[in-house]
Design a protein around this motif. Structure first.
Motif, PDB file in Angstrom:
ATOM      1  N   ASP A  97     -22.351   7.708 -49.843  1.00 15.42           N
ATOM      2  CA  ASP A  97     -22.033   6.513 -49.060  1.00 15.42           C
ATOM      3  C   ASP A  97     -23.230   5.569 -48.963  1.00 15.42           C
ATOM      4  O   ASP A  97     -23.074   4.346 -49.034  1.00 15.42           O
ATOM      5  CB  ASP A  97     -21.572   6.910 -47.650  1.00 15.42           C
ATOM      6  N   CYS A  98     -24.432   6.131 -48.795  1.00 12.84           N
ATOM      7  CA  CYS A  98     -25.636   5.301 -48.732  1.00 12.84           C
ATOM      8  C   CYS A  98     -25.851   4.542 -50.038  1.00 12.84           C
ATOM      9  O   CYS A  98     -26.171   3.342 -50.034  1.00 12.84           O
ATOM     10  CB  CYS A  98     -26.863   6.164 -48.442  1.00 12.84           C
ATOM     11  N   ARG A  99     -25.683   5.220 -51.150  1.00 15.52           N
ATOM     12  CA  ARG A  99     -25.872   4.576 -52.462  1.00 15.52           C
ATOM     13  C   ARG A  99     -24.854   3.475 -52.679  1.00 15.52           C
ATOM     14  O   ARG A  99     -25.187   2.385 -53.169  1.00 15.52           O
ATOM     15  CB  ARG A  99     -25.758   5.610 -53.579  1.00 15.52           C
ATOM     16  N   LEU A 100     -23.614   3.736 -52.336  1.00 11.77           N
ATOM     17  CA  LEU A 100     -22.566   2.739 -52.519  1.00 11.77           C
ATOM     18  C   LEU A 100     -22.869   1.490 -51.700  1.00 11.77           C
ATOM     19  O   LEU A 100     -22.779   0.359 -52.207  1.00 11.77           O
ATOM     20  CB  LEU A 100     -21.215   3.335 -52.102  1.00 11.77           C
ATOM     21  N   TYR A 101     -23.233   1.674 -50.445  1.00 12.29           N
ATOM     22  CA  TYR A 101     -23.550   0.540 -49.576  1.00 12.29           C
ATOM     23  C   TYR A 101     -24.721  -0.262 -50.140  1.00 12.29           C
ATOM     24  O   TYR A 101     -24.682  -1.495 -50.200  1.00 12.29           O
ATOM     25  CB  TYR A 101     -23.876   1.047 -48.170  1.00 12.29           C
ATOM     26  N   LEU A 102     -25.787   0.429 -50.564  1.00 12.13           N
ATOM     27  CA  LEU A 102     -26.975  -0.255 -51.046  1.00 12.13           C
ATOM     28  C   LEU A 102     -26.721  -1.010 -52.348  1.00 12.13           C
ATOM     29  O   LEU A 102     -27.231  -2.124 -52.544  1.00 12.13           O
ATOM     30  CB  LEU A 102     -28.107   0.749 -51.253  1.00 12.13           C
ATOM     31  N   ASN A 103     -25.957  -0.434 -53.257  1.00 15.16           N
ATOM     32  CA  ASN A 103     -25.693  -1.103 -54.533  1.00 15.16           C
ATOM     33  C   ASN A 103     -24.958  -2.426 -54.330  1.00 15.16           C
ATOM     34  O   ASN A 103     -25.253  -3.428 -54.984  1.00 15.16           O
ATOM     35  CB  ASN A 103     -24.890  -0.190 -55.464  1.00 15.16           C
ATOM     36  N   ILE A 104     -23.996  -2.444 -53.426  1.00 10.81           N
ATOM     37  CA  ILE A 104     -23.276  -3.689 -53.138  1.00 10.81           C
ATOM     38  C   ILE A 104     -24.195  -4.670 -52.419  1.00 10.81           C
ATOM     39  O   ILE A 104     -24.188  -5.874 -52.701  1.00 10.81           O
ATOM     40  CB  ILE A 104     -22.010  -3.404 -52.308  1.00 10.81           C
ATOM     41  N   VAL A 122     -38.478  11.359 -40.754  1.00 12.69           N
ATOM     42  CA  VAL A 122     -38.712  12.341 -39.693  1.00 12.69           C
ATOM     43  C   VAL A 122     -37.428  12.563 -38.895  1.00 12.69           C
ATOM     44  O   VAL A 122     -37.039  13.706 -38.608  1.00 12.69           O
ATOM     45  CB  VAL A 122     -39.853  11.869 -38.766  1.00 12.69           C
ATOM     46  N   ILE A 123     -36.755  11.486 -38.551  1.00 15.63           N
ATOM     47  CA  ILE A 123     -35.524  11.569 -37.758  1.00 15.63           C
ATOM     48  C   ILE A 123     -34.421  12.292 -38.530  1.00 15.63           C
ATOM     49  O   ILE A 123     -33.617  13.031 -37.947  1.00 15.63           O
ATOM     50  CB  ILE A 123     -35.084  10.162 -37.344  1.00 15.63           C
ATOM     51  N   ASN A 124     -34.395  12.102 -39.853  1.00  9.32           N
ATOM     52  CA  ASN A 124     -33.352  12.743 -40.658  1.00  9.32           C
ATOM     53  C   ASN A 124     -33.411  14.266 -40.585  1.00  9.32           C
ATOM     54  O   ASN A 124     -32.426  14.950 -40.876  1.00  9.32           O
ATOM     55  CB  ASN A 124     -33.462  12.297 -42.124  1.00  9.32           C
ATOM     56  N   GLY A 125     -34.555  14.799 -40.193  1.00  9.47           N
ATOM     57  CA  GLY A 125     -34.673  16.244 -40.052  1.00  9.47           C
ATOM     58  C   GLY A 125     -33.974  16.801 -38.826  1.00  9.47           C
ATOM     59  O   GLY A 125     -33.829  18.018 -38.693  1.00  9.47           O
ATOM     60  N   TYR A 126     -33.485  15.929 -37.946  1.00  8.25           N
ATOM     61  CA  TYR A 126     -32.834  16.379 -36.707  1.00  8.25           C
ATOM     62  C   TYR A 126     -31.307  16.410 -36.817  1.00  8.25           C
ATOM     63  O   TYR A 126     -30.634  16.745 -35.842  1.00  8.25           O
ATOM     64  CB  TYR A 126     -33.249  15.478 -35.540  1.00  8.25           C
ATOM     65  N   GLY A 127     -30.754  16.033 -37.979  1.00 10.04           N
ATOM     66  CA  GLY A 127     -29.319  16.170 -38.177  1.00 10.04           C
ATOM     67  C   GLY A 127     -28.538  14.881 -37.988  1.00 10.04           C
ATOM     68  O   GLY A 127     -29.038  13.895 -37.428  1.00 10.04           O
ATOM     69  N   PRO A 128     -27.257  14.858 -38.457  1.00 11.97           N
ATOM     70  CA  PRO A 128     -26.426  13.645 -38.426  1.00 11.97           C
ATOM     71  C   PRO A 128     -26.214  13.053 -37.037  1.00 11.97           C
ATOM     72  O   PRO A 128     -26.142  11.831 -36.898  1.00 11.97           O
ATOM     73  CB  PRO A 128     -25.099  14.119 -39.030  1.00 11.97           C
ATOM     74  N   ALA A 129     -26.102  13.879 -35.994  1.00 14.29           N
ATOM     75  CA  ALA A 129     -25.842  13.342 -34.653  1.00 14.29           C
ATOM     76  C   ALA A 129     -27.020  12.502 -34.162  1.00 14.29           C
ATOM     77  O   ALA A 129     -26.844  11.399 -33.621  1.00 14.29           O
ATOM     78  CB  ALA A 129     -25.549  14.470 -33.674  1.00 14.29           C
ATOM     79  N   VAL A 130     -28.236  13.003 -34.335  1.00 17.80           N
ATOM     80  CA  VAL A 130     -29.427  12.247 -33.936  1.00 17.80           C
ATOM     81  C   VAL A 130     -29.574  11.004 -34.808  1.00 17.80           C
ATOM     82  O   VAL A 130     -29.939   9.924 -34.318  1.00 17.80           O
ATOM     83  CB  VAL A 130     -30.690  13.131 -34.018  1.00 17.80           C
ATOM     84  N   ASP A 153     -21.557  -4.056 -39.250  1.00 19.67           N
ATOM     85  CA  ASP A 153     -21.394  -2.976 -40.227  1.00 19.67           C
ATOM     86  C   ASP A 153     -21.423  -1.610 -39.539  1.00 19.67           C
ATOM     87  O   ASP A 153     -20.565  -0.750 -39.789  1.00 19.67           O
ATOM     88  CB  ASP A 153     -22.498  -3.049 -41.284  1.00 19.67           C
ATOM     89  N   SER A 154     -22.413  -1.407 -38.678  1.00 23.19           N
ATOM     90  CA  SER A 154     -22.525  -0.117 -37.990  1.00 23.19           C
ATOM     91  C   SER A 154     -21.378   0.091 -37.014  1.00 23.19           C
ATOM     92  O   SER A 154     -20.837   1.195 -36.896  1.00 23.19           O
ATOM     93  CB  SER A 154     -23.862  -0.044 -37.242  1.00 23.19           C
ATOM     94  N   LEU A 155     -21.011  -0.963 -36.303  1.00 27.02           N
ATOM     95  CA  LEU A 155     -19.943  -0.859 -35.323  1.00 27.02           C
ATOM     96  C   LEU A 155     -18.629  -0.463 -35.984  1.00 27.02           C
ATOM     97  O   LEU A 155     -17.946   0.477 -35.541  1.00 27.02           O
ATOM     98  CB  LEU A 155     -19.796  -2.185 -34.580  1.00 27.02           C
ATOM     99  N   VAL A 156     -18.277  -1.172 -37.050  1.00 24.33           N
ATOM    100  CA  VAL A 156     -17.010  -0.885 -37.734  1.00 24.33           C
ATOM    101  C   VAL A 156     -17.057   0.496 -38.384  1.00 24.33           C
ATOM    102  O   VAL A 156     -16.086   1.253 -38.339  1.00 24.33           O
ATOM    103  CB  VAL A 156     -16.702  -1.986 -38.767  1.00 24.33           C
ATOM    104  N   ASN A 181     -20.405  10.071 -39.497  1.00 24.42           N
ATOM    105  CA  ASN A 181     -21.184  10.157 -40.732  1.00 24.42           C
ATOM    106  C   ASN A 181     -21.330   8.787 -41.392  1.00 24.42           C
ATOM    107  O   ASN A 181     -22.369   8.479 -41.981  1.00 24.42           O
ATOM    108  CB  ASN A 181     -20.530  11.138 -41.713  1.00 24.42           C
ATOM    109  N   ALA A 182     -20.293   7.971 -41.302  1.00 21.48           N
ATOM    110  CA  ALA A 182     -20.374   6.618 -41.861  1.00 21.48           C
ATOM    111  C   ALA A 182     -21.389   5.783 -41.097  1.00 21.48           C
ATOM    112  O   ALA A 182     -22.154   5.013 -41.691  1.00 21.48           O
ATOM    113  CB  ALA A 182     -19.002   5.948 -41.834  1.00 21.48           C
ATOM    114  N   LEU A 183     -21.411   5.919 -39.776  1.00 22.31           N
ATOM    115  CA  LEU A 183     -22.400   5.223 -38.962  1.00 22.31           C
ATOM    116  C   LEU A 183     -23.808   5.658 -39.365  1.00 22.31           C
ATOM    117  O   LEU A 183     -24.715   4.825 -39.517  1.00 22.31           O
ATOM    118  CB  LEU A 183     -22.157   5.520 -37.480  1.00 22.31           C
ATOM    119  N   ALA A 184     -24.003   6.965 -39.553  1.00 26.95           N
ATOM    120  CA  ALA A 184     -25.307   7.476 -39.964  1.00 26.95           C
ATOM    121  C   ALA A 184     -25.684   6.966 -41.355  1.00 26.95           C
ATOM    122  O   ALA A 184     -26.847   6.633 -41.617  1.00 26.95           O
ATOM    123  CB  ALA A 184     -25.299   9.007 -39.957  1.00 26.95           C
ATOM    124  N   ALA A 185     -24.704   6.877 -42.270  1.00 27.04           N
ATOM    125  CA  ALA A 185     -24.974   6.401 -43.633  1.00 27.04           C
ATOM    126  C   ALA A 185     -25.408   4.948 -43.645  1.00 27.04           C
ATOM    127  O   ALA A 185     -26.364   4.565 -44.324  1.00 27.04           O
ATOM    128  CB  ALA A 185     -23.742   6.589 -44.508  1.00 27.04           C
TER     129      ALA A 185
END
Length: 445
Positions: free
Chosen positions: A130-137, A260-268, A35-38, A46-50
């Motif tokens: 994107d996070c909500r959509l993934y989790l609902n499915i 905590v990690i989410n406070g460092y931005g999408p790249a981290v 999932d993460s790779l694709v 952003n999709a990888l982060a989501a």
């Protein structure tokens, strides 16, 4: 084929039994890794982060599935070792009924609390939909996740780790292909990643449950097994509940760390998402080997052969150290290669974040593997209070240090919380294991 773990040289028995278990968990992890790779390769950073952000929530449900797996497995293996096949079949049907009731609660609660949980971990607005959509499915596929885990636990309890491995290997390989098909060919985005997992996990579940039903019909028994036994359910819950709580608290701890990690931005977040998938691949594999140790210990206690536990523990450690060497060479010496698989390009903050995580954390796999094998012995012997004490000390320390170190040293401090927590938890697990050996009247290794 069912295998008696109470006879034969412990080292040989554990290698033959555990390698298919290890293969199964590796393919199981391929679901999330795929999932993460694709998402990272074909949709974007952003999709990888989501997907990585949503993954921390899914770990809560995986914790319950794991608890059902290990609770049923330990009880069934005790009956199998004692040749009580009628009780074994009653334990299986009791588990399936109890899991149905649990699923109704978890699915309803998950769908209702999806957005609040994501908000609780400071999910960036750019990732929320994107996070909500993934989790609902994902939540719609929970029955597949649970019943597959229960079926594989029962196979393992009867000494058969090969059958579920074959089903999962085919399904996980298919998942990668379907992920790419749904995302690249059909342009389904994040929903394509989630539906591919739903479909392929469903196939592995159906195949495993059908094979289990066929296997159970062939086991001879006296009398008529009951469909449900409150007494057996209490025995299952006595093992499953601490295991579920342990995994749940680990998941909650990971969610706090994710916030905590989410406070460092999408790249981290993206770099951590890739690295934590690789980390979890190893830790889940070691945990599964610990589960195999629980089956080994439980069968031998059921057969009255406690003298095989200490040699089994030593054999288990030799096995995991042999398996960890190539992993450490890859993660420490060539870490940019596995991290780079998840993202386009060969540089950037995301890649550097993932490499840094592996360099700090992965050498301590040599420590935490001792804890997980010792925990397997404690769980198989039914010493759940000791098991939970060692686990919670590790988790609590990791969470507290994550928060404290992040304010002092930035994101590097977050990574350093893993080694400290693992070291303390391992010391406690070994202390409890040595006491377990003395209780059984055997010489500790």
């Amino acid at each position: 084929m069912n295998k008696d773990l109470t006879v034969g040289k412990p080292q040989t028995v554990l290698w033959q039994f555990s390698l298919p278990l290890l293969g199964s968990v590796l393919f199981q992890q391929l679901y999330n890794i795929a999932d993460s790779l694709v998402a990272g390769k074909f949709i974007g950073e952003n999709a990888l982060a989501a997907v990585g952000n949503a993954y921390e929530i899914t770990l809560i449900f995986i914790a319950f599935a794991f608890g059902c797996n290990i609770g049923c497995s330990v009880v069934v293996s005790r009956f199998f070792g004692a040749h009580k096949i009628t009780d074994l079949k009653t334990a299986v049907s009791t588990t399936f009924i109890a899991v149905a009731a649990l699923l109704a609660v978890l699915m309803a609660g998950g769908l209702a609390l999806c957005r609040p949980l994501l908000a609780l971990i400071n999910t960036p607005d750019s990732l929320m939909d994107d996070c909500r959509l993934y989790l609902n499915i994902y939540l719609l596929g929970l029955p597949f996740l649970f019943y597959y885990n229960v079926a594989t636990g029962i196979f393992s309890a009867m000494g058969d780790s090969r059958t579920p491995f074959l089903f999962l290997a085919a399904s996980s390989t298919s998942n990668i292909l379907v992920d790419i098909l749904f995302v690249k060919a059909f342009s389904m985005g994040i929903s394509g990643v989630a539906w591919a997992t739903f479909l392929c996990q469903g196939v592995s579940c159906v195949l495993a449950v059908r094979a289990l039903a066929s296997r159970l019909r062939k086991l001879p028994h006296e009398g008529t097994p009951r469909r449900f036994s409150a007494g057996i359910l209490r025995s299952i819950v006595a093992i499953a509940l601490p295991s579920t709580l342990q995994q749940s608290f680990v998941s909650v701890g990971n969610i706090i760390i994710q916030s905590v990690i989410n406070g460092y931005g999408p790249a981290v977040i993206a770099g951590y998402s890739a690295a934590i998938k690789l980390n979890n691949l190893v830790i889940t594999s070691l945990t599964q080997l610990g589960n195999g140790m629980s089956n080994y210990v439980s069968q031998n206690i059921g057969a009255g052969r406690q003298e095989r536990i200490a040699p089994g523990f030593r054999a288990g450690l030799q096995m995991v150290y042999a398996l960890l060497i190539p992993v450490l060479v890859l993660y420490v010496g060539f870490s940019s290669l596995p991290i780079g698989i998840f993202m386009e390009g060969s540089g950037g903050e995301a890649l550097q974040t993932g490499v840094q995580f592996l360099h700090i954390v992965s050498p301590f796999y040599l420590v935490v593997c001792v804890k997980l094998i010792a925990d397997g012995v404690l769980r198989g012997a039914g010493l759940m209070r000791q098991f939970m004490a060692a686990t919670f000390s590790d988790l609590l320390l990791r969470v507290v240090l994550c928060i404290a170190f992040s304010s002092l040293f930035g994101v590097v401090g977050v990574w350093c919380s893993w080694p400290v927590g693992w070291t303390i938890g391992t010391a406690l697990s070994m202390l409890f294991y040595l006491r377990c050996q003395r209780k059984l009247g055997k010489q500790a290794p």
